[in-house]
Structure formats: C-alpha cells, structure tokens
Design an enzyme around this catalytic site. Structure first.
Site, PDB file in Angstrom:
ATOM      1  N   ARG A 153      29.148 -48.989 -10.959  1.00 56.59           N
ATOM      2  CA  ARG A 153      28.544 -48.430 -12.185  1.00 56.59           C
ATOM      3  C   ARG A 153      27.357 -49.237 -12.703  1.00 56.59           C
ATOM      4  O   ARG A 153      27.077 -49.215 -13.907  1.00 56.59           O
ATOM      5  CB  ARG A 153      29.591 -48.275 -13.294  1.00 56.59           C
ATOM      6  CG  ARG A 153      30.713 -47.311 -12.920  1.00 56.59           C
ATOM      7  CD  ARG A 153      31.531 -46.868 -14.127  1.00 56.59           C
ATOM      8  NE  ARG A 153      32.709 -46.133 -13.682  1.00 56.59           N
ATOM      9  CZ  ARG A 153      33.901 -46.684 -13.467  1.00 56.59           C
ATOM     10  NH1 ARG A 153      34.074 -47.974 -13.684  1.00 56.59           N
ATOM     11  NH2 ARG A 153      34.900 -45.940 -13.057  1.00 56.59           N
ATOM     12  N   LYS A 175      13.022 -44.314 -12.934  1.00 53.99           N
ATOM     13  CA  LYS A 175      13.554 -43.106 -12.292  1.00 53.99           C
ATOM     14  C   LYS A 175      14.019 -43.463 -10.891  1.00 53.99           C
ATOM     15  O   LYS A 175      13.243 -43.957 -10.082  1.00 53.99           O
ATOM     16  CB  LYS A 175      12.481 -42.027 -12.216  1.00 53.99           C
ATOM     17  CG  LYS A 175      12.286 -41.255 -13.481  1.00 53.99           C
ATOM     18  CD  LYS A 175      11.519 -39.982 -13.193  1.00 53.99           C
ATOM     19  CE  LYS A 175      11.293 -39.164 -14.437  1.00 53.99           C
ATOM     20  NZ  LYS A 175      10.550 -37.928 -14.150  1.00 53.99           N
ATOM     21  N   GLU A 217      -2.187 -40.581  -7.351  1.00 52.02           N
ATOM     22  CA  GLU A 217      -1.497 -40.946  -8.606  1.00 52.02           C
ATOM     23  C   GLU A 217      -2.390 -41.804  -9.506  1.00 52.02           C
ATOM     24  O   GLU A 217      -2.345 -41.692 -10.729  1.00 52.02           O
ATOM     25  CB  GLU A 217      -0.183 -41.683  -8.317  1.00 52.02           C
ATOM     26  CG  GLU A 217       0.897 -40.848  -7.636  1.00 52.02           C
ATOM     27  CD  GLU A 217       1.644 -39.895  -8.588  1.00 52.02           C
ATOM     28  OE1 GLU A 217       1.358 -39.878  -9.813  1.00 52.02           O
ATOM     29  OE2 GLU A 217       2.510 -39.158  -8.086  1.00 52.02           O
ATOM     30  N   LYS A 259       1.318 -46.047 -17.172  1.00 48.99           N
ATOM     31  CA  LYS A 259       2.692 -45.567 -16.981  1.00 48.99           C
ATOM     32  C   LYS A 259       3.647 -46.256 -17.956  1.00 48.99           C
ATOM     33  O   LYS A 259       4.520 -45.614 -18.554  1.00 48.99           O
ATOM     34  CB  LYS A 259       3.147 -45.802 -15.549  1.00 48.99           C
ATOM     35  CG  LYS A 259       4.602 -45.413 -15.331  1.00 48.99           C
ATOM     36  CD  LYS A 259       4.824 -44.591 -14.127  1.00 48.99           C
ATOM     37  CE  LYS A 259       6.249 -44.038 -14.102  1.00 48.99           C
ATOM     38  NZ  LYS A 259       6.628 -43.503 -12.805  1.00 48.99           N
ATOM     39  N   GLU A 269      12.780 -38.866 -20.870  1.00 49.79           N
ATOM     40  CA  GLU A 269      12.220 -37.513 -20.891  1.00 49.79           C
ATOM     41  C   GLU A 269      12.892 -36.623 -21.933  1.00 49.79           C
ATOM     42  O   GLU A 269      13.239 -35.475 -21.657  1.00 49.79           O
ATOM     43  CB  GLU A 269      12.351 -36.850 -19.503  1.00 49.79           C
ATOM     44  CG  GLU A 269      11.281 -37.337 -18.559  1.00 49.79           C
ATOM     45  CD  GLU A 269      11.366 -36.702 -17.184  1.00 49.79           C
ATOM     46  OE1 GLU A 269      12.460 -36.237 -16.811  1.00 49.79           O
ATOM     47  OE2 GLU A 269      10.343 -36.680 -16.490  1.00 49.79           O
ATOM     48  N   ARG A 274       6.920 -38.019 -21.728  1.00 54.75           N
ATOM     49  CA  ARG A 274       6.924 -38.498 -20.339  1.00 54.75           C
ATOM     50  C   ARG A 274       6.517 -37.406 -19.352  1.00 54.75           C
ATOM     51  O   ARG A 274       6.061 -37.677 -18.250  1.00 54.75           O
ATOM     52  CB  ARG A 274       8.310 -39.053 -19.980  1.00 54.75           C
ATOM     53  CG  ARG A 274       8.332 -39.739 -18.631  1.00 54.75           C
ATOM     54  CD  ARG A 274       9.508 -40.687 -18.459  1.00 54.75           C
ATOM     55  NE  ARG A 274       9.542 -41.189 -17.101  1.00 54.75           N
ATOM     56  CZ  ARG A 274      10.203 -42.263 -16.719  1.00 54.75           C
ATOM     57  NH1 ARG A 274      10.908 -42.942 -17.582  1.00 54.75           N
ATOM     58  NH2 ARG A 274      10.186 -42.662 -15.470  1.00 54.75           N
ATOM     59  N   ASN A 278       3.861 -35.828 -15.086  1.00 51.41           N
ATOM     60  CA  ASN A 278       4.071 -34.824 -14.054  1.00 51.41           C
ATOM     61  C   ASN A 278       2.863 -33.917 -13.848  1.00 51.41           C
ATOM     62  O   ASN A 278       2.970 -32.875 -13.210  1.00 51.41           O
ATOM     63  CB  ASN A 278       5.302 -33.971 -14.393  1.00 51.41           C
ATOM     64  CG  ASN A 278       6.584 -34.762 -14.215  1.00 51.41           C
ATOM     65  OD1 ASN A 278       6.693 -35.570 -13.295  1.00 51.41           O
ATOM     66  ND2 ASN A 278       7.539 -34.546 -15.098  1.00 51.41           N
ATOM     67  N   HIS A 281       2.397 -32.173 -10.652  1.00 51.93           N
ATOM     68  CA  HIS A 281       3.620 -32.382  -9.876  1.00 51.93           C
ATOM     69  C   HIS A 281       4.477 -31.131  -9.698  1.00 51.93           C
ATOM     70  O   HIS A 281       5.228 -31.045  -8.738  1.00 51.93           O
ATOM     71  CB  HIS A 281       4.450 -33.505 -10.502  1.00 51.93           C
ATOM     72  CG  HIS A 281       3.936 -34.870 -10.169  1.00 51.93           C
ATOM     73  ND1 HIS A 281       2.662 -35.280 -10.472  1.00 51.93           N
ATOM     74  CD2 HIS A 281       4.518 -35.925  -9.511  1.00 51.93           C
ATOM     75  CE1 HIS A 281       2.478 -36.528 -10.052  1.00 51.93           C
ATOM     76  NE2 HIS A 281       3.584 -36.937  -9.471  1.00 51.93           N
ATOM     77  N   HIS A 285       5.522 -30.570  -5.997  1.00 47.22           N
ATOM     78  CA  HIS A 285       6.895 -30.463  -5.480  1.00 47.22           C
ATOM     79  C   HIS A 285       7.059 -29.182  -4.668  1.00 47.22           C
ATOM     80  O   HIS A 285       7.678 -29.185  -3.608  1.00 47.22           O
ATOM     81  CB  HIS A 285       7.903 -30.494  -6.630  1.00 47.22           C
ATOM     82  CG  HIS A 285       8.102 -31.863  -7.199  1.00 47.22           C
ATOM     83  ND1 HIS A 285       8.896 -32.104  -8.299  1.00 47.22           N
ATOM     84  CD2 HIS A 285       7.623 -33.067  -6.824  1.00 47.22           C
ATOM     85  CE1 HIS A 285       8.866 -33.401  -8.570  1.00 47.22           C
ATOM     86  NE2 HIS A 285       8.099 -33.998  -7.699  1.00 47.22           N
ATOM     87  N   HIS A 298       3.152 -37.583  -0.540  1.00 49.32           N
ATOM     88  CA  HIS A 298       3.314 -37.195  -1.940  1.00 49.32           C
ATOM     89  C   HIS A 298       1.972 -37.178  -2.687  1.00 49.32           C
ATOM     90  O   HIS A 298       1.658 -36.213  -3.385  1.00 49.32           O
ATOM     91  CB  HIS A 298       4.302 -38.132  -2.634  1.00 49.32           C
ATOM     92  CG  HIS A 298       4.514 -37.810  -4.078  1.00 49.32           C
ATOM     93  ND1 HIS A 298       5.052 -36.613  -4.498  1.00 49.32           N
ATOM     94  CD2 HIS A 298       4.246 -38.511  -5.205  1.00 49.32           C
ATOM     95  CE1 HIS A 298       5.113 -36.597  -5.824  1.00 49.32           C
ATOM     96  NE2 HIS A 298       4.631 -37.738  -6.273  1.00 49.32           N
TER      97      HIS A 298
END
Lengths: 393, 393
Positions: A153, A175, A217, A259, A269, A274, A278, A281, A285, A298
C-alpha cells in the site's frame, strides 16, 4: 515559483574551463513541487550523477535518509549506462540495492508486467521502508511508480528520467499507472515521488526520433501557459535540436516549472486546472490507440493532437489563424509530425468518448485562445471534431 | 467520539410494535470516521435498507449527490439478497447501476480477478464521476475498493458489508488490496470509502461458522483498547451468538467506533498507532498462509493468533495469567477456535518475517499488558515466538 540555483557542484571539476562553459551549467537547478506534506524537489543538472559528485547522495540523504534498502527498476536499454551511474552515485547511501530490469516500450505498461514487478518486489524482501528508484523513460516511471504506490500500500520512490519526454512530463506530478487493452493509463494512482533527479547528460545517447518526440511536450507548455517560453523556444529551437547543453537545460527546467505550477494547483485533477496539461492529448490518445501501442511515439502523437486541437479551436472561433500558424511553424522547426495520413476518424471518435476527460458522454477539449493560454471547452460538436481530424490527414 | 443517533427511520413501520422492539433498533446509529477531507459516516441499522425506507437514498444524496452512474460489485452469494435490496433502495438515486458479480472466497482477491474487474469497469463505461458500490464480505470490499482506488486513478466508493467480519473490520478504515501467491494483502491502496452502510439484517442468512468467525475481530477491540466493551461482551456473548438484534447492533457499533478512533489517529500506518489493530494478526496471517488460503476463516485465525500473542506476552512477562484466562474464556464462549493442531512453526516463522509490520528483519508484535491496552513490542526473540505457537497446537 522561481528556479533557485543550489550550490554549484561542478566547481572543482569545471573551474579550469569556466571561461568556455556557460556558468548556468556549472550549477544544479532545483525546482520545488509544492504539495504540502507531499512536496518534493526536481533537481536538474548536467553530468551531476557522475561518481565523483555526491549531489545525488546528498539529496537522497535529505529526503530518504532512513532508507537502507533500494530497488532500482530500470529500463533494460539504459541499465548499463544510466542504471550503473545511479548505482555508483548511491554507493554508501543504502545497504543494498536490488535491480529489476524491464523491457523497453509501451508494452511493459501491462497488467502482466505489473504483476511480475509485485512478485519481484516480494522476492527482494521489500518492505515499507524500502525505496523504489525508477530509471528510464515514461513507461518505466509510470509502471515503477504504480508498483511503488501499491506494493504494501505504498513505498517511497525516486524518479530518474532518462528520456526528454520523461524529464519534462511524466516524471513530475505523481501520475502513475498502466494501460488496459482498451485504453492508455486507465489504471493507476496519484503517487508523488520523493525526489526527481534529472541529468541531461542521459539525453546524449537518446535516439534522434525519441529526443525529438519529447519536444512535443516541451512546446505544449509554451502554448498552454507560458508565452515567454514559447518565444524562447521559437528563437532557440535549432540549438535545442542540436542538444546544446544550455538551451536543453533551460527547456527542461522551464517545462518542469510549468508542470510543477499546474500540478500544485490541482494535484488530483479535481478543479479542472490540471486538465490543461492534456492539450492535444485527447486526440493523441485516440491516435495512439488507433495506430496500436508503440507504432507512434507519444510526443509525435501529441504534436499531431495539438495541430488537431488548434484547428478545432480555429474552427470554433476561439483563436485566430496566427496561433495555428505559429504553432505549426514551431512544431515543424522541431521536426515533429503535423499530420497522420492513416487517421481513421470513425475509429478515433469512440476512443475519445471513453477518455477520462469525458464527463457523462460529452466531448470536452482543452483548446487555446492565444499562445500561453488554454481553456477547457465542453459540448464540442462531434462534426467539428471529425473536421479537425480530417484536416490533419 | 460519541455514537449519535440520527432521525429514526423505522418510525412508521415500527410504531405499532414499539413496545416489544427495543427502542434503539428503531434508529440508525451514525459513527463518523474523522479524516479531514476524507471523513465519512458509518451508518448502522437493522432492516433500514428495505425499499420502503429512504435512508440509503438520503445518505447517498448527501455524500454522492452528483453521481449518475454506479457499478455494484457484489459477491455472487448475496447478489439476489443484499444486492437486490441495495439496488431497490437506490432506485432513483442513479440513472444507471451496472452489476458485476464476483465469486465468493479469498481466491477472488487475486491479480486475475482484479484485472477482470478493471476490464469490466471499462466495458461499463465507468468514468471518474461513477461510484463503485461494494456489496459483500471483506474479500469483495478489499477487491472492489482497490479496483475503485486504481481505475482512472480513483473512483468514489460505498462499502456495504454483509458479513460480521466486514462490518466490524474491513469495511472501515480504507485498507484495500489483493493477495499475492506469496502473502496476503501485499498489494493495495489506502483508499477511503465515502459511506459505509451497515444493515445487520444481512447477518441473518450468514452461515454460523462465518458469523462466529467475525466475533474474533469484535473481541479483539475489547482486548486492544476498550475494557468496558470487553466486559459488555463477557456479559452478552450468549445473546450475541444467538444474533439478538440489540446486542448485535451494540457489538457492531462499538467495534466500528473503536476502529474509527484508531484509524483517525493513524490513517496510513505511519505513527504506529494503527498497528494495534493487528493484534493477533501477525500469527493469523502466518496461520492462513500455512493452512492455504480459504481453509481457515480469517476470524478463526485471528482468534488462534490472539491466543498465541497473549501467551507470548505472558512468557515475556508483559501481562499476568488473568489476561490470558479472560481472553481464553471469552473466545471459548464465542465458540471460536483456540488452537490449531496443524501449526507448523518452521513454516510460519518465515512468513512472519516477511510481514509488512516487520522492519528490517526484526520480529515485532502487538502484545497486551492488560485488557483494554496493547503495545507494539520490537526485537522479540524467535525462540519465544516458537514456544507461543507450539503452546497453541
């Protein structure tokens, strides 16, 4: 949030050549990510992982001083280079470092690879006081970070990004996660590292295509929230492509700063802020899923996605054509792709409708109104989205 | 933290029989779990899930009012009973509830089952505003909670425990996770529910052995931090075994209150306080691994583990024999096992050495000095541990 220069650590080594090497490169830059009790530093230098320095050792002692066991999860492709450097630089900081090598490529962000990591962590005798050290690109950082977030955990971890994309994006902000067959990054945790250690020397062995991909990016930050940085990139893109140390360090630092600012405002988010990260993005994606994981890099997909988004913004009357022109010119100068001949609009729309940024089935996009500013725009007509995609084929 | 009685919701239905039914059962008890912006209520009632009440609907609206899509992850064994009740009680609260059935038993806390859940959540069109509703015992709560913690990096979820063990332990406190072949709960997240909904009527169909098993955890709370509750159990254990509503509700509420107190002091097991909940558990985990998952029920293993721990405490001179005698008598009166003939000390010790509570290889145990108080004791000699295990064979 200013970039603060910490004590120069190259002083002894570099004092003789001080006249020819730009002064900025003699020092590390430290960018704080301000998240309350989850705050951490991003330390950016050039050659500062070398064994004769003790920069990493000293930062490690400050943030993870009580750790005695480390597990380095490293991309097989950089295990002998960056992996070995990190191990040498940490010599004496930990009683023991176990090494787990992971194959390069998006395919490693899988359930099977994650399960294998969990079992290897167990075999290595990992417990809650152990530290995970992720060395590699975004795939390794995301995967190792998620393994760290979930084993017993939660384990502390250090990000050591070795690609430009990972340095300016995935290693910062917490993330972590893996892909499902049905979509990218659908499973994961918000789990902040304790330290991000960036040595731009690791970029020297990066293949051209992968390095260039990362610039997608970098340019994104200029469009979404830093017009001055966009101007800087406009003026220095040639030098950055040639990987000249000073502009590369500036580009990485400005990107991380951008960032860090956004993440500090909206760690999980929840406020919508935030989401501006994206930009491009949602399209990207869908492009990646449509093309099949690993076919397109990417940053390449992001570059095409930003072009689709800018065309959509123009079509919706949110920005003028100058924005699209400036973005197009910079991406082109960065040698990034602007179109994708195989784009299949009928395949891409359903993927976008499943995207995490979709709320209750409405199509939402991050769209620019001027260089340095974007908004989250809801209820975008699907027909306009189709037009934007088709304009980039 | 007082137990506050909310507005009685059985008033209309029960007013005629008010003379024969104890008044306490006409009202729900609400126990707050105090965790800052992650606080949530545990609502305990009897029959209050029935469709003619709107208790669940009203609590759901308070905590999850903006949700329109729910995914109920339900133990196949209670899908037609508790599952159907919950769906009926939520009628109108959500636009859509998808149902995912999971096989009963510890075997479902596996990587494969987790992967299957992730894919089913994707197929159900789950996004960040969806709510997961876990209906079942501890296995379902741990598994569904971990799926909720990780799908799109975090979904809100509601715990509806249907076993005594889940009501008094696993549904409260935010521990979610799965097992690895090498050990229990080695992978997971701290992820708090938004609401815990306890209807003790769900216990009526629970097999005796499973119900009794849950009393192991109930008695634990008396030993570790509530001597008055231990006395209450001593005096009411027969009525509790007979599942008389009033003492059952009291036992559940006092147990939840005890757990909520400890969790509020140490949500993520960083201060050491939360470790007291693991009284008997280091032994119990080793017993379960030694026996093979599913052979022994968790509460049975905890009962034997508490006996081993009390014997160890006595042998170390930390408590007197009266403590062991009182605990033995109460566990015996609760019809719980006190020994395990097949205990293999050579197999158990290595499992305990891998336990998450072990730091840097030292054996640590939660041990009582008096009824109502335990301490975390480090550096326990392995020989004493062997003696305690062998004394319970």
């Amino acid at each position: 949030m200013p970039i603060s220069a910490s004590v120069p650590i190259h002083l002894t080594r570099c004092s003789i050549s001080a006249v020819t090497v730009p002064p900025r490169l003699e020092s590390q830059l430290t960018i704080p990510v301000d998240l309350g009790d989850r705050s951490y530093p991003i330390v950016i230098g050039s050659g500062h992982t070398a064994a004769e320095n003790d920069g990493l050792k000293s930062h490690f002692a400050q943030t993870l001083g009580d750790a005695s066991h480390g597990v380095m999860i490293v991309d097989k492709a950089v295990s002998q280079t960056a992996g070995t450097s990190i191990q040498a630089a940490l010599n004496g900081s930990l009683d023991r470092i176990d090494v787990i090598e992971v194959a390069s490529g998006e395919g490693s962000k899988s359930i099977d690879q994650l399960a294998s990591l969990w079992n290897q962590l167990l075999e290595a005798g990992t417990d809650r006081r152990s530290v995970v050290i992720a060395v590699g690109g975004g795939v390794i950082g995301d995967l190792a970070g998620f393994a760290a977030a979930t084993f017993t955990r939660g384990l502390r971890f250090v990000q050591v990004p070795t690609t430009l994309l990972a340095m300016v994006d995935s290693s910062v902000g917490g993330k972590t996660g893996i892909n499902l067959p049905g979509g990218k990054n659908l499973v994961g945790s918000f789990w902040q590292p304790h330290l991000v250690w960036i040595d731009t020397d690791f970029l020297n062995t990066l293949p051209d295509r992968e390095y260039i991909s990362g610039l997608g990016e970098v340019i994104k930050y200029g469009v979404i929230e830093d017009a001055d940085f966009f101007d800087y990139l406009d003026q220095n893109i040639e030098a950055i492509i040639q990987r000249q140390p000073e502009p590369v360090q500036q580009a990485v630092a400005k990107s991380c700063q951008s960032k860090a600012r956004v993440v500090a405002e909206d760690e999980r988010e929840t406020t919508g802020r935030r989401a501006i990260l994206n930009y491009g993005h949602t399209f990207a994606h869908a492009i990646e899923v449509n093309a099949g994981y690993g076919v397109m890099l990417h940053g390449e997909a992001v570059s095409i996605g930003m072009q689709m988004a800018a065309r959509l913004a123009l079509d919706l009357g949110l920005c003028d054509s100058q924005l699209l022109d400036r973005q197009t010119r910079l991406l082109e100068a960065a040698q990034l792709p602007l179109t994708w001949a195989d784009a299949d609009v009928d395949a891409m729309i359903p993927v976008m409708a499943r995207d995490k940024k979709v709320e209750h089935g409405k199509l939402r996009f991050v769209l620019p109104d001027r260089i340095g500013h974007v908004d989250l725009v809801g209820d975008v007509p699907v027909e306009k989205v189709r037009t934007a995609i088709n304009a980039c084929r």
